[in-house]
Design a protein around this motif. Structure first.
Motif, PDB file in Angstrom:
ATOM      1  N   ASP A  20       0.849  -1.179   0.000  1.00  9.44           N
ATOM      2  CA  ASP A  20       0.000   0.000   0.000  1.00  9.44           C
ATOM      3  C   ASP A  20       0.896   1.244   0.000  1.00  9.44           C
ATOM      4  OD1 ASP A  20      -3.061   0.667   0.646  1.00  9.44           O
ATOM      5  OD2 ASP A  20      -1.801   2.140   1.660  1.00  9.44           O
ATOM      6  N   ILE A  21       0.589   2.210  -0.874  1.00 12.57           N
ATOM      7  CA  ILE A  21       1.363   3.454  -0.903  1.00 12.57           C
ATOM      8  C   ILE A  21       1.054   4.246   0.365  1.00 12.57           C
ATOM      9  CG2 ILE A  21       1.815   5.597  -2.140  1.00 12.57           C
ATOM     10  CD1 ILE A  21       0.957   4.230  -4.697  1.00 12.57           C
ATOM     11  N   ASP A  22       2.088   4.625   1.095  1.00 16.62           N
ATOM     12  CA  ASP A  22       1.918   5.318   2.371  1.00 16.62           C
ATOM     13  C   ASP A  22       1.396   6.741   2.172  1.00 16.62           C
ATOM     14  OD1 ASP A  22       2.909   3.101   3.765  1.00 16.62           O
ATOM     15  OD2 ASP A  22       4.990   3.784   3.521  1.00 16.62           O
ATOM     16  N   HIS A  23       0.428   7.100   2.998  1.00 20.78           N
ATOM     17  CA  HIS A  23      -0.114   8.470   3.036  1.00 20.78           C
ATOM     18  C   HIS A  23      -0.535   8.951   1.638  1.00 20.78           C
ATOM     19  CE1 HIS A  23       1.290   8.604   7.130  1.00 20.78           C
ATOM     20  NE2 HIS A  23       2.542   8.413   6.753  1.00 20.78           N
ATOM     21  N   PHE A  24      -1.141   8.074   0.860  1.00 25.49           N
ATOM     22  CA  PHE A  24      -1.483   8.443  -0.507  1.00 25.49           C
ATOM     23  C   PHE A  24      -2.589   9.497  -0.543  1.00 25.49           C
ATOM     24  CE2 PHE A  24      -3.418   7.678  -4.740  1.00 25.49           C
ATOM     25  CZ  PHE A  24      -2.307   7.955  -5.505  1.00 25.49           C
ATOM     26  N   LYS A  25      -3.489   9.475   0.420  1.00 28.87           N
ATOM     27  CA  LYS A  25      -4.548  10.486   0.460  1.00 28.87           C
ATOM     28  C   LYS A  25      -3.939  11.883   0.610  1.00 28.87           C
ATOM     29  CE  LYS A  25      -8.865  11.747   2.751  1.00 28.87           C
ATOM     30  NZ  LYS A  25      -8.518  13.175   2.840  1.00 28.87           N
ATOM     31  N   LEU A  26      -2.934  12.009   1.474  1.00 31.32           N
ATOM     32  CA  LEU A  26      -2.276  13.304   1.641  1.00 31.32           C
ATOM     33  C   LEU A  26      -1.575  13.724   0.353  1.00 31.32           C
ATOM     34  CD1 LEU A  26      -0.713  12.848   5.203  1.00 31.32           C
ATOM     35  CD2 LEU A  26      -2.803  14.071   4.574  1.00 31.32           C
ATOM     36  N   PHE A  27      -0.981  12.753  -0.345  1.00 39.36           N
ATOM     37  CA  PHE A  27      -0.330  13.026  -1.630  1.00 39.36           C
ATOM     38  C   PHE A  27      -1.354  13.564  -2.627  1.00 39.36           C
ATOM     39  CE2 PHE A  27       1.183  11.874  -5.841  1.00 39.36           C
ATOM     40  CZ  PHE A  27       2.524  12.223  -5.799  1.00 39.36           C
ATOM     41  N   ASN A  28      -2.517  12.912  -2.688  1.00 39.21           N
ATOM     42  CA  ASN A  28      -3.574  13.372  -3.591  1.00 39.21           C
ATOM     43  C   ASN A  28      -4.061  14.762  -3.213  1.00 39.21           C
ATOM     44  OD1 ASN A  28      -3.977  11.553  -5.652  1.00 39.21           O
ATOM     45  ND2 ASN A  28      -5.406  10.270  -4.519  1.00 39.21           N
ATOM     46  N   ASP A  29      -4.219  14.995  -1.912  1.00 43.81           N
ATOM     47  CA  ASP A  29      -4.703  16.299  -1.464  1.00 43.81           C
ATOM     48  C   ASP A  29      -3.711  17.407  -1.822  1.00 43.81           C
ATOM     49  OD1 ASP A  29      -6.924  15.090  -0.410  1.00 43.81           O
ATOM     50  OD2 ASP A  29      -6.192  15.057   1.654  1.00 43.81           O
ATOM     51  N   VAL A  61      -2.181  13.998 -10.693  1.00 47.58           N
ATOM     52  CA  VAL A  61      -0.809  13.645 -10.324  1.00 47.58           C
ATOM     53  C   VAL A  61      -0.806  12.319  -9.554  1.00 47.58           C
ATOM     54  CG1 VAL A  61       1.194  14.335  -8.955  1.00 47.58           C
ATOM     55  CG2 VAL A  61      -0.035  16.032 -10.322  1.00 47.58           C
ATOM     56  N   GLY A  62      -1.838  12.116  -8.745  1.00 45.88           N
ATOM     57  CA  GLY A  62      -1.960  10.853  -8.033  1.00 45.88           C
ATOM     58  C   GLY A  62      -2.036   9.677  -8.993  1.00 45.88           C
ATOM     59  N   VAL A  92       1.980  -9.405 -10.969  1.00 46.19           N
ATOM     60  CA  VAL A  92       1.657  -8.162 -10.261  1.00 46.19           C
ATOM     61  C   VAL A  92       0.307  -7.637 -10.731  1.00 46.19           C
ATOM     62  CG1 VAL A  92       4.060  -7.557  -9.854  1.00 46.19           C
ATOM     63  CG2 VAL A  92       2.939  -6.761 -11.947  1.00 46.19           C
ATOM     64  N   ALA A  93      -0.408  -7.017  -9.805  1.00 44.43           N
ATOM     65  CA  ALA A  93      -1.733  -6.492 -10.122  1.00 44.43           C
ATOM     66  C   ALA A  93      -2.042  -5.305  -9.223  1.00 44.43           C
ATOM     67  CB  ALA A  93      -2.798  -7.575  -9.939  1.00 44.43           C
ATOM     68  N   ARG A  94      -2.925  -4.459  -9.720  1.00 44.70           N
ATOM     69  CA  ARG A  94      -3.483  -3.400  -8.872  1.00 44.70           C
ATOM     70  C   ARG A  94      -4.700  -3.992  -8.168  1.00 44.70           C
ATOM     71  NH1 ARG A  94      -6.292   2.278 -10.802  1.00 44.70           N
ATOM     72  NH2 ARG A  94      -6.457   3.232  -8.724  1.00 44.70           N
ATOM     73  N   TYR A  95      -4.596  -4.116  -6.859  1.00 42.03           N
ATOM     74  CA  TYR A  95      -5.653  -4.775  -6.087  1.00 42.03           C
ATOM     75  C   TYR A  95      -6.847  -3.848  -5.897  1.00 42.03           C
ATOM     76  CZ  TYR A  95      -7.671  -7.835  -2.534  1.00 42.03           C
ATOM     77  OH  TYR A  95      -8.502  -8.682  -1.834  1.00 42.03           O
ATOM     78  N   GLY A  96      -6.585  -2.568  -5.831  1.00 41.73           N
ATOM     79  CA  GLY A  96      -7.656  -1.591  -5.654  1.00 41.73           C
ATOM     80  C   GLY A  96      -7.105  -0.313  -5.059  1.00 41.73           C
ATOM     81  N   GLY A  97      -7.566   0.848  -5.534  1.00 39.13           N
ATOM     82  CA  GLY A  97      -7.085   2.113  -4.988  1.00 39.13           C
ATOM     83  C   GLY A  97      -5.580   2.235  -5.120  1.00 39.13           C
TER      84      GLY A  97
END
Length: 355
Positions: free
Chosen positions: A208-217, A223-224, A252-257
């Motif tokens: 899981d990408i750490d603190h991704f919500k903050l990155f998006n914000d 950019v996200g 490898v796969a994108r599991y979600g989000g």
């Protein structure tokens, strides 16, 4: 005559007495209204930890909401409505995101199918014209049949390619161009069956990408999306390296989000943990470049980190089924996040996780 029965005339605790013990007693101390919808709501929210269908992060958010409510001691109607709404958001947000992703994916598939249909409809019309031309050419029957057969075979080959392309598209995440959740489910089902039959190891990495919500914000969703695609490309390159240099299959796969997965057949947990560290370091060292909608660089040297949970089928699962393997690696992933993020945690039987 005095009633000496403390449980009342029917031999059962009265509601008021039951609320003086355990959690109800604690609710009394902080002033929670008795025999009210507030008390029922708080008791329900505290029981969330026993709901198996919820993800660990959802349980954590709801428990945090309970703590906030108890600290605030605001038991107004307005606050009750807000708590209900927030609880609903936590419960349904993952499903809403999955539904939106499914709708986008379906729309993409429909567009691709319509394009293929229009293309092949033109081919069929050309086939008709070609057949008429062959017949009217005056050539002998063998030559005419041969020409028509060749044209038919070409159209059939093209239609088969369209069908193969549509299947591949349905298994590919449109944003990152690696396997999607459907592809993940199909691959892990086959991999678990094969591993159980042959008694071979099978490991799963959930990251899981750490603190991704903050990155998006901070940078925006466009950019996200770029960051998600870049992380996926690093995973894909790693899988190709493992295949070409060591002969290992890494799916490898994108599991979600912002969550990704890597399925590694034939590899035990300790080795899979080493591979997870390689991946974590590659992503952590990558210098992300932020571009605006016009493609201009607005920031560079941006760093991202990932938390990774690793589990092995034979070692960490009560039964050789995909759901157990996913749950074990998910537990390890959330332990990595609780422990400070940007790290790899290996699952251990019984739910105790460690490095």
């Amino acid at each position: 005559m005095t009633d000496d029965n403390p449980k009342g005339s029917h031999g059962m605790d009265q509601p008021e007495e039951r609320c003086l013990s355990g959690i109800c007693g604690a609710l009394d101390k902080i002033g929670t209204p008795r025999e009210s919808k507030w008390r029922a709501l708080i008791l329900y929210m505290r029981s969330i930890k026993d709901f198996d269908f919820l993800e660990p992060e959802q349980k954590k958010e709801i428990q945090a909401l309970v703590v906030t409510v108890l600290k605030e001691k605001d038991f107004s109607e307005e606050r009750f409505a807000k708590v209900i709404a927030e609880n609903g958001r936590i419960l349904y947000e993952p499903w809403r995101k999955k539904l939106e992703a499914a709708v986008r994916e379906t729309a993409s598939l429909v567009d691709e199918f319509q394009t293929a249909f229009r293309r092949r409809r033109g081919d069929v019309q050309n086939l008709e014209a070609s057949a008429v031309s062959a017949v009217e050419s005056g050539a002998d029957i063998q030559t005419v049949v041969s020409r028509i057969r060749q044209d038919f075979r070409k159209v059939i080959r093209d239609m088969q390619k369209d069908a193969d392309d549509l299947v591949a598209l349905s298994m590919t995440d449109a944003l990152t161009h690696i396997g999607n959740r459907r592809a993940f489910d199909r691959f892990i089902e086959n991999a678990v069956t094969a591993a159980a039959e042959k008694k071979h190891p099978l490991s799963l990495l959930m990251m899981d990408i750490d603190h991704f919500k903050l990155f998006n914000d901070e940078f925006g969703h466009l950019v996200g999306d770029q960051a998600l695609a870049t992380v996926a490309s690093i995973l894909k390159a790693f899988a190709e390296d493992m295949g070409s240099m060591e002969g290992k299959t890494v799916f490898v796969a994108r599991y979600g989000g912002e969550e990704f997965a890597a399925i590694i057949p034939g590899v035990a947990k300790l080795e899979a943990g080493d591979m997870a560290e390689i991946l974590r370091n590659r992503i952590g060292k990558y210098n992300f470049i932020i571009r605006n909608a016009q493609g201009e660089i607005i920031s560079s040297g941006v760093k991202l980190s990932v938390s990774v949970g690793v589990a092995e089928l034979m070692d960490d699962c009560d039964a050789p089924v995909p759901a157990h393997l996913v749950e074990a690696s998910d537990e390890a992933l959330y332990e990595a996040k609780r422990s400070g993020r940007d790290r790899v945690i290996l699952s251990r039987p019984g739910g105790a996780n460690g490095n």
